[in-house]
Design a protein around this motif. Structure first.
Motif, PDB file in Angstrom:
ATOM      1  N   GLU A 170       0.828  -1.210   0.000  1.00 43.20           N
ATOM      2  CA  GLU A 170       0.000   0.000   0.000  1.00 43.20           C
ATOM      3  C   GLU A 170       0.861   1.257   0.000  1.00 43.20           C
ATOM      4  OE1 GLU A 170      -4.187  -0.687   2.175  1.00 43.20           O
ATOM      5  OE2 GLU A 170      -2.450  -1.150   3.447  1.00 43.20           O
ATOM      6  N   THR A 174       1.085   4.109  -2.966  1.00 45.29           N
ATOM      7  CA  THR A 174       0.938   5.534  -2.680  1.00 45.29           C
ATOM      8  C   THR A 174       2.133   6.306  -3.223  1.00 45.29           C
ATOM      9  OG1 THR A 174      -0.288   4.971  -0.683  1.00 45.29           O
ATOM     10  CG2 THR A 174       0.556   7.224  -0.845  1.00 45.29           C
ATOM     11  N   THR A 175       3.313   5.775  -3.023  1.00 48.66           N
ATOM     12  CA  THR A 175       4.538   6.413  -3.507  1.00 48.66           C
ATOM     13  C   THR A 175       4.561   6.460  -5.035  1.00 48.66           C
ATOM     14  OG1 THR A 175       5.693   5.565  -1.571  1.00 48.66           O
ATOM     15  CG2 THR A 175       7.058   6.351  -3.381  1.00 48.66           C
ATOM     16  N   LEU A 178       2.067   9.061  -6.208  1.00 48.70           N
ATOM     17  CA  LEU A 178       2.571  10.408  -5.938  1.00 48.70           C
ATOM     18  C   LEU A 178       3.658  10.784  -6.939  1.00 48.70           C
ATOM     19  CD1 LEU A 178       2.364  12.856  -4.103  1.00 48.70           C
ATOM     20  CD2 LEU A 178       4.010  11.781  -2.579  1.00 48.70           C
TER      21      LEU A 178
END
Length: 188
Positions: A170, A174-175, A178
């Motif tokens: 997760e 997210t990284t 982004l």
């Protein structure tokens, strides 16, 4: 000694869903024995069902899709039968367990994910959209990249697949999201 094997579909005519359709049920025969495997999760209008051929009548896109799904189920079961046919312990219970996924065929995670995606692919146009299939395929690709990046591995054992791995994944997603967003903003 090889036993005869047969896959059969029938309509559960005493039940209808909200759309007025009845579920197509699945039954297998091995030698002289029979086992009901339950619903195929496929629903058909009773008037459109051909009991003799165990298929939906007509050439509409719905009928073709339903019949293709039934053919896929039948093919899958025949493949399982051929896989176990030389096994002296072959039984309806063993075939049923293998079909329902109760026999563990895999020792690592990605083949399980691939089988899941194949199952989703067969349901596209019926209960799953092409977009959902694409999302699962992208998720699988990201998970592979995560394993290589984070653990320097191309797959992971089923016993190693823990909540900690999921949390790491997760965070990785997210990284990645982004980074993709920041790259897109810089190009503007």
């Amino acid at each position: 000694m090889r036993q005869s094997f047969k896959v059969s579909f029938y309509l559960r005519s005493n039940y209808e869903n909200k759309e007025g359709k009845s579920p197509v049920m699945l039954r297998i025969f091995l030698g002289g024995a029979m086992s009901n495997l339950g619903s195929t999760k496929i629903f058909v209008d009773k008037a459109q069902w051909n009991s003799r051929t165990s298929r939906q009548k007509g050439r509409s896109s719905e009928a073709l899709a339903v019949n293709a799904s039934l053919d896929a189920i039948s093919t899958s079961l025949h493949s399982l039968y051929h896989k176990y046919q030389d096994d002296q312990t072959i039984s309806l219970d063993k075939l049923r367990s293998a079909y329902l996924g109760q026999i563990q065929e895999f020792s690592t995670f990605l083949p399980v994910f691939d089988k899941f995606i194949d199952d989703i692919r067969q349901r596209v146009g019926h209960t799953i959209s092409k977009e959902s299939l694409q999302k699962y395929s992208v998720l699988r690709r990201h998970f592979f990249e995560f394993l290589v990046h984070r653990y320097k591995r191309k797959d992971i054992g089923l016993m190693e697949f823990t909540p900690a791995i999921i949390q790491d994944f997760e965070l990785y997603l997210t990284t990645v999201a982004l980074c993709a967003y920041n790259t897109a903003v810089k190009k503007m």
